[in-house]
Enzyme design. Structure first.
Site, PDB file in Angstrom:
ATOM      1  CB  CYS A   1       2.109 -13.618  21.824  1.00 18.36           C
ATOM      2  SG  CYS A   1       2.513 -11.885  22.135  1.00 18.36           S
TER       3      CYS A   1
ATOM      4  CE1 TYR B   1      -0.052   6.465  30.542  1.00 22.98           C
ATOM      5  CE2 TYR B   1       2.313   6.045  30.624  1.00 22.98           C
ATOM      6  CZ  TYR B   1       1.227   6.750  30.115  1.00 22.98           C
ATOM      7  OH  TYR B   1       1.439   7.752  29.202  1.00 22.98           O
TER       8      TYR B   1
ATOM      9  CG  ASN C   1      -9.726  14.532  28.590  1.00 21.23           C
ATOM     10  OD1 ASN C   1      -8.705  15.188  28.372  1.00 21.23           O
ATOM     11  ND2 ASN C   1     -10.887  15.093  28.860  1.00 21.23           N
ATOM     12  CB  ILE C   2      -5.999   8.577  28.309  1.00 18.43           C
ATOM     13  CG1 ILE C   2      -5.183   9.178  29.469  1.00 18.43           C
ATOM     14  CG2 ILE C   2      -5.424   9.031  26.962  1.00 18.43           C
ATOM     15  CD1 ILE C   2      -3.728   8.701  29.509  1.00 18.43           C
TER      16      ILE C   2
ATOM     17  CG  HIS D   1      -4.287  11.705  23.007  1.00 18.29           C
ATOM     18  ND1 HIS D   1      -3.959  12.818  23.743  1.00 18.29           N
ATOM     19  CD2 HIS D   1      -4.009  12.006  21.722  1.00 18.29           C
ATOM     20  CE1 HIS D   1      -3.497  13.750  22.928  1.00 18.29           C
ATOM     21  NE2 HIS D   1      -3.524  13.294  21.699  1.00 18.29           N
TER      22      HIS D   1
ATOM     23  CB  THR E   1      -9.046  22.134  25.202  1.00 18.91           C
ATOM     24  OG1 THR E   1      -7.799  22.437  24.563  1.00 18.91           O
ATOM     25  CG2 THR E   1     -10.037  21.698  24.135  1.00 18.91           C
TER      26      THR E   1
END
Ligand SMILES: [Zn+2]
Length: 321
Positions: free
Chosen positions: A223, A115, A154-155, A171, A261
């Site tokens: 955290c 990533y 799409n990210i 997504h 798409t």
């Protein structure tokens, strides 16, 4: 609940009854006609979606709420790889093997390297004319009391970069993280995302080192829990709040575009048929039609960076103050 893995079963998503009925009616109609090859041909052509841009523009000019569903094809024209299909590898894996909760549990360092690589790659990518024409259309129409919403799988945030405001990223995003302990979701555009990932993530052969210790991977500021990319992985369910928002948009839209798409492939296959079933026109902009796209009103073949800008340009009837 819809899961990401459903894209493998996209064929099932279409309503087979609707299809077969329509095809059957079309065949019966043709069969009843006197044998004339010309008439038959016309009959079959009528069953197909129109690629008449003038007709599309008339529908576009009247639309008040336009929903635009976009997929990987839009980003591909900006040179964004999907790491899927032939040749789509990062090291020896494809996205389906790394974008899973199991892969992250087994080897968070490897998944973060993947990533990190994709985030860094996006820094050099730019929106293409398809992204830009969508964003410009939204800005222009909003001044006329009309709306455009983009629903994307799409990210890469290229729609955001292009200036799209009303965006539903089903997504998630490469540039958001989620804490695996407290669940906190935050935007994150740091490069590198953490010092340990600097210079890591190169594709090619698997790195020989043992990977980054988990305590040096991106951590939560609240955290100290391990962060993960805020993206929907294979086998995970879509965010229900986003799905609810998508449903609302699909209920009010009076024109739906499917871009980059096929309407038969997830995610459009989840959404476009229900819009079409309400009698709302659906227009596809992608490289090729499938034999079953006759369910939809329009189909424009070709790269959407070429086909979309003239389709969404200002119509002569638009009054701009
Ligand atoms: Zn946390």
């Amino acid at each position: 609940m819809w899961e990401r893995e459903n894209e493998y079963y996209s064929g099932i998503l279409m309503n087979p009854f609707h299809f077969s009925t329509r095809r059957l009616v079309s065949q019966i109609y043709c069969g009843l006609k006197p044998a004339s090859s010309k008439k038959q041909r016309i009959c079959f052509e009528m069953a197909r979606p129109s690629s008449n841009m003038v007709d599309f523009r008339e529908v576009f000019a009247k639309a008040k709420h336009i929903a635009i569903i976009t997929g990987a094809g839009v980003s591909a024209e900006s040179g964004v790889p999907t790491f899927r299909g032939a040749g789509g590898y990062w090291r020896k894996w494809q996205a389906q093997e790394l974008a899973t909760p199991e892969a992250f549990a087994r080897n968070p360092s490897r998944v973060w390297e993947f990533y990190h690589y994709r985030r860094e790659l996006m820094m050099s990518k730019h929106p293409n004319p398809a992204h830009i024409s969508i964003a410009e259309c939204e800005t222009r129409l909003s001044k006329q009391g009309r709306s455009v919403v983009v629903i994307t799988q799409n990210i890469d945030e290229l729609h955001r970069k292009a200036g799209t405001k009303h965006l539903l990223e089903i997504h998630g995003s490469l540039f958001k993280t989620r804490c695996t302990s407290c669940g906190n979701v935050t935007e994150n555009y740091k490069s590198p995302i953490c010092p340990a990932l600097a210079g890591k993530g190169a594709p090619g052969p698997e790195a020989k080192d043992a990977g980054i210790p988990v305590e040096d991977l991106p951590r939560c500021e609240d955290c100290s829990g391990l962060l993960r990319p805020h993206v929907v992985w294979f086998g995970e369910t879509l965010d229900s709040d986003i799905l609810t928002a998508v449903e609302k948009e699909l209920e009010i839209c009076d024109l739906c575009l499917v871009v980059g798409t096929s309407s038969l492939v997830y995610p459009a296959a989840m959404f476009a048929p229900q819009v079409s079933a309400r009698g709302v026109p659906v227009a596809e902009f992608n490289m090729q039609s499938t034999p079953a796209t006759d369910k939809f009103s329009f189909h424009f073949a070709g790269p959407c960076g070429t086909t979309l800008p003239p389709a969404l340009a200002r119509h002569e009837t638009e009054i701009i103050s």
